[in-house]
Write an enzyme that holds these catalytic residues in place. Structure first.
Site, PDB file in Angstrom:
ATOM      1  N   HIS A 226       7.096   0.991   6.887  1.00 20.90           N
ATOM      2  CA  HIS A 226       5.814   1.497   7.360  1.00 20.90           C
ATOM      3  C   HIS A 226       5.909   3.011   7.553  1.00 20.90           C
ATOM      4  O   HIS A 226       6.868   3.493   8.171  1.00 20.90           O
ATOM      5  CB  HIS A 226       5.444   0.878   8.707  1.00 20.90           C
ATOM      6  CG  HIS A 226       5.406  -0.619   8.710  1.00 20.90           C
ATOM      7  ND1 HIS A 226       6.541  -1.391   8.928  1.00 20.90           N
ATOM      8  CD2 HIS A 226       4.385  -1.477   8.521  1.00 20.90           C
ATOM      9  CE1 HIS A 226       6.203  -2.667   8.874  1.00 20.90           C
ATOM     10  NE2 HIS A 226       4.908  -2.757   8.626  1.00 20.90           N
TER      11      HIS A 226
ATOM     12  N   GLU B  13      -1.222  -6.334   5.494  1.00 22.81           N
ATOM     13  CA  GLU B  13      -0.905  -4.951   5.153  1.00 22.81           C
ATOM     14  C   GLU B  13      -1.690  -4.434   3.949  1.00 22.81           C
ATOM     15  O   GLU B  13      -1.905  -5.169   2.969  1.00 22.81           O
ATOM     16  CB  GLU B  13       0.594  -4.829   4.826  1.00 22.81           C
ATOM     17  CG  GLU B  13       1.496  -5.115   5.995  1.00 22.81           C
ATOM     18  CD  GLU B  13       2.974  -4.971   5.649  1.00 22.81           C
ATOM     19  OE1 GLU B  13       3.766  -4.752   6.582  1.00 22.81           O
ATOM     20  OE2 GLU B  13       3.324  -5.078   4.451  1.00 22.81           O
TER      21      GLU B  13
ATOM     22  N   HIS C  72       2.549  -7.426  15.513  1.00 24.90           N
ATOM     23  CA  HIS C  72       2.908  -8.530  14.627  1.00 24.90           C
ATOM     24  C   HIS C  72       2.897  -9.847  15.404  1.00 24.90           C
ATOM     25  O   HIS C  72       3.893 -10.258  16.009  1.00 24.90           O
ATOM     26  CB  HIS C  72       4.270  -8.285  13.971  1.00 24.90           C
ATOM     27  CG  HIS C  72       4.193  -7.323  12.829  1.00 24.90           C
ATOM     28  ND1 HIS C  72       4.148  -5.960  13.003  1.00 24.90           N
ATOM     29  CD2 HIS C  72       4.106  -7.528  11.476  1.00 24.90           C
ATOM     30  CE1 HIS C  72       4.065  -5.364  11.823  1.00 24.90           C
ATOM     31  NE2 HIS C  72       4.028  -6.296  10.879  1.00 24.90           N
TER      32      HIS C  72
ATOM     33  N   TRP D 218       4.878 -11.346  -0.535  1.00 23.89           N
ATOM     34  CA  TRP D 218       4.363 -10.096  -1.095  1.00 23.89           C
ATOM     35  C   TRP D 218       4.986  -9.796  -2.455  1.00 23.89           C
ATOM     36  O   TRP D 218       4.296  -9.335  -3.358  1.00 23.89           O
ATOM     37  CB  TRP D 218       4.558  -8.940  -0.108  1.00 23.89           C
ATOM     38  CG  TRP D 218       5.962  -8.698   0.343  1.00 23.89           C
ATOM     39  CD1 TRP D 218       6.896  -7.898  -0.232  1.00 23.89           C
ATOM     40  CD2 TRP D 218       6.591  -9.284   1.501  1.00 23.89           C
ATOM     41  NE1 TRP D 218       8.072  -7.933   0.471  1.00 23.89           N
ATOM     42  CE2 TRP D 218       7.917  -8.758   1.545  1.00 23.89           C
ATOM     43  CE3 TRP D 218       6.173 -10.162   2.492  1.00 23.89           C
ATOM     44  CZ2 TRP D 218       8.814  -9.113   2.557  1.00 23.89           C
ATOM     45  CZ3 TRP D 218       7.072 -10.510   3.495  1.00 23.89           C
ATOM     46  CH2 TRP D 218       8.370  -9.997   3.519  1.00 23.89           C
TER      47      TRP D 218
ATOM     48  N   GLU E 195      17.717   2.064   5.203  1.00 20.49           N
ATOM     49  CA  GLU E 195      18.004   0.643   5.066  1.00 20.49           C
ATOM     50  C   GLU E 195      19.114   0.353   4.058  1.00 20.49           C
ATOM     51  O   GLU E 195      19.883  -0.595   4.218  1.00 20.49           O
ATOM     52  CB  GLU E 195      16.725  -0.092   4.656  1.00 20.49           C
ATOM     53  CG  GLU E 195      16.825  -1.600   4.695  1.00 20.49           C
ATOM     54  CD  GLU E 195      15.468  -2.261   4.522  1.00 20.49           C
ATOM     55  OE1 GLU E 195      15.324  -3.032   3.542  1.00 20.49           O
ATOM     56  OE2 GLU E 195      14.566  -2.005   5.344  1.00 20.49           O
TER      57      GLU E 195
ATOM     58  N   TYR F 288      -2.345  -7.481   0.983  1.00 20.31           N
ATOM     59  CA  TYR F 288      -2.086  -8.916   1.079  1.00 20.31           C
ATOM     60  C   TYR F 288      -2.071  -9.347   2.539  1.00 20.31           C
ATOM     61  O   TYR F 288      -1.970  -8.538   3.468  1.00 20.31           O
ATOM     62  CB  TYR F 288      -0.741  -9.272   0.432  1.00 20.31           C
ATOM     63  CG  TYR F 288       0.458  -8.926   1.289  1.00 20.31           C
ATOM     64  CD1 TYR F 288       1.130  -9.898   2.023  1.00 20.31           C
ATOM     65  CD2 TYR F 288       0.904  -7.604   1.397  1.00 20.31           C
ATOM     66  CE1 TYR F 288       2.215  -9.579   2.822  1.00 20.31           C
ATOM     67  CE2 TYR F 288       1.985  -7.277   2.188  1.00 20.31           C
ATOM     68  CZ  TYR F 288       2.639  -8.267   2.904  1.00 20.31           C
ATOM     69  OH  TYR F 288       3.697  -7.950   3.715  1.00 20.31           O
TER      70      TYR F 288
ATOM     71  N   CYS G  33      11.121  -2.313   1.925  1.00 21.75           N
ATOM     72  CA  CYS G  33       9.763  -2.218   2.472  1.00 21.75           C
ATOM     73  C   CYS G  33       9.807  -1.415   3.761  1.00 21.75           C
ATOM     74  O   CYS G  33      10.870  -1.238   4.355  1.00 21.75           O
ATOM     75  CB  CYS G  33       9.192  -3.606   2.770  1.00 21.75           C
ATOM     76  SG  CYS G  33       8.916  -4.642   1.333  1.00 21.75           S
TER      77      CYS G  33
ATOM     78  N   HIS H 174      -2.734  -2.956   8.687  1.00 24.75           N
ATOM     79  CA  HIS H 174      -2.009  -1.716   8.930  1.00 24.75           C
ATOM     80  C   HIS H 174      -1.364  -1.244   7.628  1.00 24.75           C
ATOM     81  O   HIS H 174      -1.303  -1.966   6.635  1.00 24.75           O
ATOM     82  CB  HIS H 174      -0.974  -1.882  10.038  1.00 24.75           C
ATOM     83  CG  HIS H 174       0.042  -2.958   9.772  1.00 24.75           C
ATOM     84  ND1 HIS H 174      -0.231  -4.312   9.928  1.00 24.75           N
ATOM     85  CD2 HIS H 174       1.328  -2.902   9.345  1.00 24.75           C
ATOM     86  CE1 HIS H 174       0.837  -5.020   9.617  1.00 24.75           C
ATOM     87  NE2 HIS H 174       1.799  -4.194   9.250  1.00 24.75           N
TER      88      HIS H 174
ATOM     89  N   GLU I 193       1.501 -11.393   8.502  1.00 23.00           N
ATOM     90  CA  GLU I 193       1.675 -10.054   7.933  1.00 23.00           C
ATOM     91  C   GLU I 193       0.359  -9.706   7.252  1.00 23.00           C
ATOM     92  O   GLU I 193      -0.170 -10.497   6.471  1.00 23.00           O
ATOM     93  CB  GLU I 193       2.832 -10.044   6.941  1.00 23.00           C
ATOM     94  CG  GLU I 193       3.278  -8.653   6.549  1.00 23.00           C
ATOM     95  CD  GLU I 193       3.705  -7.804   7.743  1.00 23.00           C
ATOM     96  OE1 GLU I 193       2.806  -7.141   8.331  1.00 23.00           O
ATOM     97  OE2 GLU I 193       4.885  -7.779   8.076  1.00 23.00           O
TER      98      GLU I 193
END
Length: 555
Positions: free
Chosen positions: A85, A132, A41, A178, A103, A120, A83, A48, A130
């Site tokens: 990964h 992704e 990042h 996003w 989270e 985006y 959000c 990714h 970002e």
């Protein structure tokens, strides 16, 4: 009674994979490796894999969260529920459930994909990018009492879904880039999932919302890049810099006819609105609307128009800023120069939206842009030569109005959907007829339209002696004083009352009624093109409704 708060479990971690690794992707979305999340990042973040979730309670409210103030990127902004990964080798739905648990301390009872193809790119104020491929999920939870990780979430709120949709549209800067892009598409997905959609028109409206969301995000990126190049220099004379001006004139404004044509052609040709080609369709629509702003800004300069869409024309507004600032030089020359620059910036932005798309789309885009320039040149040189013949007027109408507003957007939609030859040909023929109706209505509104609805003065086209089909028919029919007034249009000899005299004569000689008959004929011919080409029923319905809106609009 609420279910007990679930205990946070250790993160999924396959053998040989650290908990902080993400999946790297190529431009087609295929995995090509893994790397540390923190290491990638930067201002050059590679594509990714990620995911986003929108969590709903039993009352249909959605959970929104505010990013912790200590987050490196977008601290303090409101965003979707969660959000994250997936780790290398981890199922993405399992990863989404895991991240909600880690989270927010919540357990997802039901999870289903809403926007599986979402992708985006966004740039934070810090310069970190970002980038992704980020499938979006809808989830349900039994508990409405999350226990957020304070390093991730500063606040949370349960809000009615409709309120979030409205807030995103009204104040996009408050939310993550996003979520601004995702919410309109999730809204369309929810319509389809719960069966509450009002039909194809609602879906087309959702598409237009998605286009505005892409424009908002793209303009935010432009502003970031502009500021980086400008290096903190102030903006003299202007109340705001060009990207902000462009956003005010572009986002949420206009009839979005080109986006509508693009969408219905895609649907009619069998395109999948949940498939991988749909995001590209949204980008094309955003590019078309941006190109249209370029054309309007430059056209207003060439035609010396004072207003557009109910606002001062760009060159007029810039000249007013110059006067208000007491700036040096000629305010009118300043206004023209600045508006030219604004139009050039819009064209550049439109080209940037198309650049990542397939080569066949870029080729058609180039042809569209060239046609627009050819039409404008023909308009200028034809006016200078005093041409008012019907073939010349029809040539300009097709290139400046019909082709770039109707025909080419239809072809771009069909091309993106992978239309077969029969469907492509039928849409092209339909577009020729509807494009003619569009141009004729445009000419009619230019003379007899209500300025309160059209956003520009009535009679301007006549005063300028523009080469239109109406003026060509007038040249064949008008006699006596009305003919003499007609000959003075567009010249320095124009007298007060000439425009009104010609306008009245066009009614008396049946030209205005004849234009209405020509529009009706064009729509009927267009309808006949849709019957035997294997187009979808929803697409045919949408196209026919759009044709009638175009042909009998009042603005």
């Amino acid at each position: 009674m609420e279910s007990p708060t679930p205990v946070r479990e250790p993160a999924f971690q396959p053998d040989g994979v650290t908990a902080d690794e993400v999946v790297l992707l190529d431009d087609h979305g295929d995995p090509i490796g893994a790397a540390s999340r923190l290491s990638i990042h930067t201002d050059q973040t590679p594509l990714h894999l990620a995911f986003s979730t929108y969590l709903f309670d039993a009352d249909g409210r959605v959970l929104i969260t505010r990013r912790a103030l200590g987050k490196t990127t977008w601290p303090g902004v409101w965003t979707n529920s969660c959000c994250g990964h997936p780790r290398p080798g981890e199922d993405i739905e399992a990863a989404a459930r895991r991240r909600v648990r880690e989270e927010l301390g919540l357990e997802v009872t039901e999870l289903r994909p809403a926007v599986p193809d979402f992708r985006y790119r966004a740039v934070d104020a810090s310069g970190i990018v970002e980038n992704e491929f980020c499938p979006v999920f809808i989830g349900h939870v039994a508990s409405t009492s999350p226990t957020p990780d304070p390093d991730e979430v500063a606040e949370y709120a349960w809000v009615p879904w409709e309120d979030l949709v409205a807030a995103i549209a009204a104040t996009p800067a408050v939310y993550s880039p996003w979520s601004v892009l995702q919410v309109p598409r999730v809204a369309a997905a929810l319509d389809g999932l719960d069966g509450s959609s009002a039909g194809p028109t609602t879906t087309a409206g959702g598409f237009v919302d998605s286009v505005d969301a892409v424009l908002t995000a793209t303009l935010a990126d432009l502003a970031d890049g502009w500021d980086a190049v400008n290096r903190g220099e102030g903006v003299e004379v202007l109340p705001a810099d060009l990207p902000a001006w462009l956003e005010r004139l572009l986002v949420g404004r206009g009839k979005r006819l080109r986006a509508t044509m693009l969408y219905w052609a895609f649907v009619a040709a069998g395109g999948d609105t949940a498939g991988p080609d749909f995001p590209g369709l949204v980008r094309i629509a955003a590019a078309l609307e941006t190109l249209h702003l370029f054309a309007m800004v430059h056209d207003d300069i060439m035609d010396e128009s004072a207003s557009r869409r109910g606002l001062p024309a760009a060159h007029v507004e810039a000249a007013d800023w110059h006067r208000q600032a007491g700036a040096a030089g000629d305010p009118d020359a300043f206004g023209i120069n600045l508006a030219i620059l604004l139009g050039d910036l819009a064209h550049t932005l439109a080209d940037s939206l198309v650049q990542p798309l397939p080569a066949r789309v870029r080729r058609l885009w180039f042809e569209l842009c060239v046609e627009l320039m050819v039409g404008q040149r023909a308009d200028l040189t034809g006016a200078a030569a005093g041409r008012r013949d019907l073939p010349h007027a029809q040539h300009i109408a097709r290139l400046k109005s019909g082709k770039y507003t109707i025909e080419r957007p239809l072809q771009l939609g069909a091309l993106t959907a992978g239309a077969d030859a029969a469907a492509y040909a039928a849409l092209q023929q339909w577009g020729e007829h509807v494009g003619r109706a569009f141009a004729l209505r445009d000419d009619q509104l230019g003379i007899w339209g209500d300025p309160a609805l059209t956003g520009k003065p009535a009679g301007d086209d006549l005063a300028e002696g523009k080469a239109t089909v109406i003026l060509a028919l007038a040249s064949e029919r008008l006699e006596g004083p009305a003919r003499e007034a007609l000959d003075r249009l567009g010249s320095v000899d124009l007298r007060p009352g000439d425009v009104a005299m010609v306008s009245d004569a066009l009614v008396d000689t049946g030209v205005r009624d004849g234009i209405e008959t020509m529009i009706e004929d064009a729509v009927a011919r267009a309808d006949a093109c849709l019957t035997h080409a294997g187009l979808s029923a929803a697409g045919i319905e949408g196209l026919r409704a759009a044709a009638r809106t175009i042909a009998w609009r009042n603005a």
